[in-house]
Design a protein around this motif. Structure first.
Motif, PDB file in Angstrom:
ATOM      1  N   LEU A   1       0.768  -1.111   0.012  1.00 28.68           N
ATOM      2  CA  LEU A   1       0.047  -0.105   0.041  1.00 28.68           C
ATOM      3  C   LEU A   1       0.776   1.416   0.001  1.00 28.68           C
ATOM      4  O   LEU A   1       0.556   2.412  -0.888  1.00 28.68           O
ATOM      5  CB  LEU A   1      -0.840  -0.104   1.250  1.00 28.68           C
ATOM      6  N   LEU A   2       2.061   1.164   0.712  1.00 26.92           N
ATOM      7  CA  LEU A   2       2.882   2.434   0.697  1.00 26.92           C
ATOM      8  C   LEU A   2       3.706   2.413  -0.746  1.00 26.92           C
ATOM      9  O   LEU A   2       3.716   3.761  -1.075  1.00 26.92           O
ATOM     10  CB  LEU A   2       4.057   2.228   1.627  1.00 26.92           C
ATOM     11  N   GLU A   3       3.761   1.422  -1.409  1.00 24.98           N
ATOM     12  CA  GLU A   3       4.150   1.795  -2.791  1.00 24.98           C
ATOM     13  C   GLU A   3       3.122   2.310  -3.764  1.00 24.98           C
ATOM     14  O   GLU A   3       3.551   3.139  -4.616  1.00 24.98           O
ATOM     15  CB  GLU A   3       4.474   0.192  -3.119  1.00 24.98           C
ATOM     16  N   GLU A   4       1.986   1.821  -3.481  1.00 23.37           N
ATOM     17  CA  GLU A   4       0.739   2.559  -4.181  1.00 23.37           C
ATOM     18  C   GLU A   4       0.874   3.845  -4.130  1.00 23.37           C
ATOM     19  O   GLU A   4       0.649   4.591  -4.939  1.00 23.37           O
ATOM     20  CB  GLU A   4      -0.462   1.614  -4.082  1.00 23.37           C
ATOM     21  N   GLU A   5       0.836   4.237  -2.903  1.00 23.28           N
ATOM     22  CA  GLU A   5       0.804   5.622  -2.466  1.00 23.28           C
ATOM     23  C   GLU A   5       1.996   6.482  -3.018  1.00 23.28           C
ATOM     24  O   GLU A   5       1.692   7.648  -3.364  1.00 23.28           O
ATOM     25  CB  GLU A   5       0.734   5.605  -0.913  1.00 23.28           C
ATOM     26  N   GLU A   6       3.200   6.060  -3.047  1.00 19.80           N
ATOM     27  CA  GLU A   6       4.182   6.505  -3.528  1.00 19.80           C
ATOM     28  C   GLU A   6       3.957   6.765  -4.863  1.00 19.80           C
ATOM     29  O   GLU A   6       4.473   7.723  -5.554  1.00 19.80           O
ATOM     30  CB  GLU A   6       5.601   5.874  -3.418  1.00 19.80           C
ATOM     31  N   LYS A   7       3.407   5.862  -5.879  1.00 18.12           N
ATOM     32  CA  LYS A   7       3.295   5.859  -7.228  1.00 18.12           C
ATOM     33  C   LYS A   7       1.881   6.714  -7.356  1.00 18.12           C
ATOM     34  O   LYS A   7       1.352   7.086  -8.485  1.00 18.12           O
ATOM     35  CB  LYS A   7       3.077   4.586  -7.884  1.00 18.12           C
TER      36      LYS A   7
END
Length: 453
Positions: free
Chosen positions: A59-65
């Protein structure tokens, strides 16, 4: 699907074997061990923690993108503006929906904390942060290495769209007891003091070595003025273990505060020292005073919510209870809405309910919150139409007050643990009347700003 919810790790092809765990990545079974084992830490807890950590990182990776899904299907800024121009949406609904869109697009940025004492900033874990009414300052409670808590105030005036710097003022005051609750108090002027309650300190035999206490401290203790001009502690008194506290702003009970204790409520006048005691059948874990009337609302470990008119004298029994509501689990937080016709309450079963005080009925439920045993606060922003709560799983969730729709689930920047539950503040004016909108999140030694895009 809630990112923090646990899912089965069993492969649909592999049959489930009692006492064994199937790892789809390694394509083999592993034996589950009871409890924790340092040599072979393959337990149900470790498997569940690993799965939750994988979801958090994803989820953190999705937010970064910036791949967050829209809060509501078919709603975006251009569609909303078009509906407003055509007169299909009222100004109130338009503002509320704009906030929903902005919240869904908030981006995390780390804040740099400056302090006159360079040894203060970033050295102790944040435990609690509480903003004043104007959101110009936040009072902080930090854990210290040798046990106990330390206090400070962070000035948010330097928080701007370009600047990500705030000033933190520390003080030598600290306690070796656990701080259970904090609230701002308006004694000499609005938000002039803050009020804290502490647990009893136990000796090795489990007996109270020192009793709990309640402290009223002036905010000027944490100013940047000459330390010699700072006043001392205004009020400190010994009490049994205090779970909650509240300050009264109604003039009919001026200068009064309340503490929720074990099986009783204690209302005290700071100036006269007069006390009123109300016996209860359960520990009082949450409290809030009404502003239009001198009425105190209380949430208990038994799940009961009741109100007290503090103008009445002490009575025997429970006859002084006015409004009575009931949750199925211990009530951890309550919030009285501005018109004082509705009350929001959360409990240890993860239920968040909106109650109509006129009919004593639940009118809305906000689903998705996670709690099992922690005292976790609710953050209600009626002007923006938002409800924010941090779960025991360390996820911050934001709902629409209007229809209880879950708008966003924010993962913690740090791995989930009991001592790393974030403490948050949301406002459309962080830093004062000309401040910036967004969410402040304090976790571990870091402070983050989730800013509107």
């Amino acid at each position: 699907e809630d990112p923090s919810s646990s899912t089965s790790t069993q492969n649909s092809v592999a049959p489930e074997l009692p006492g064994f765990y199937y790892d789809p990545e390694k394509n083999r079974y592993f034996r589950l061990l009871p409890g924790h084992n340092n040599h072979n830490p393959l337990t149900k807890d470790s498997i569940q923690h690993k799965a939750m950590e994988c979801k958090r990182l994803k989820l953190l990776e999705e937010e970064e993108k910036h791949n967050q899904k829209t809060a509501r299907a078919g709603l975006n800024s251009s569609v909303l503006l078009q509906k407003r121009q055509l007169g299909l949406v009222s100004s109130t609904s338009y503002c509320r929906l704009v906030h929903e869109l902005k919240v869904n697009c908030m981006q995390r940025r780390k804040i740099e904390i400056h302090s006159p004492d360079s040894s203060v900033a970033g050295t102790n874990n944040f435990k609690i942060i509480v903003a004043d009414v104007a959101c110009e300052r936040i009072f902080t409670v930090n854990d210290v290495e040798h046990g106990g808590c330390k206090y400070g105030i962070i000035n948010l005036s330097g928080l701007g769209k370009e600047s990500l710097t705030v000033e933190m003022y520390d003080n030598l005051y600290f306690t070796n007891r656990k701080v259970n609750s904090v609230c701002w108090a308006s004694l000499t002027h609005p938000d002039s003091h803050f009020f804290l309650t502490h647990s009893s300190k136990l000796c090795l035999m489990g007996i109270a070595e020192t009793p709990g206490c309640a402290s009223l401290l002036p905010a000027s203790l944490f100013s940047s003025t000459n330390p010699g001009d700072r006043p001392g502690m205004l009020c400190s008194f010994k009490i049994s273990t205090a779970w909650s506290c509240a300050w009264c702003l109604n003039p009919q009970a001026d200068n009064c505060f309340s503490t929720g204790l074990t099986r009783r409520v204690l209302v005290t006048n700071v100036v006269t020292g007069h006390r009123q005691t109300f016996g209860t059948s359960s520990d009082v874990l949450a409290q809030q005073f009404a502003t239009q009337t001198p009425v105190l609302y209380n949430g208990c470990r038994s799940g009961e919510i009741f109100s007290i008119d503090v103008r009445q004298r002490n009575r025997k029994g429970q006859s002084w209870k006015a409004i009575r509501l009931f949750h199925g689990s211990a009530v951890t937080s309550i919030h009285l809405m501005k018109a004082e016709h509705y009350l929001m309450a959360a409990d240890m079963a993860g239920k968040i309910k909106l109650w109509d005080l006129r009919t004593a009925k639940c009118v809305k439920q906000y689903k998705g919150h996670h709690n099992e045993y922690a005292l976790l606060p609710l953050h209600v922003n009626e002007e923006e139409g938002l409800l924010t709560a941090v779960g025991q799983d360390c996820y911050t969730r934001i709902w629409s007050l209007q229809d209880a729709h879950l708008l966003r689930t924010i993962p913690s920047p740090h791995p989930s643990s009991k001592d790393a539950i974030p403490s948050v503040v949301f406002s459309s004016r962080l830093g004062g009347s000309r401040g910036v909108p967004g969410l402040l999140m304090a976790v571990k030694q870091d402070l983050y700003h989730f800013s509107y895009n």
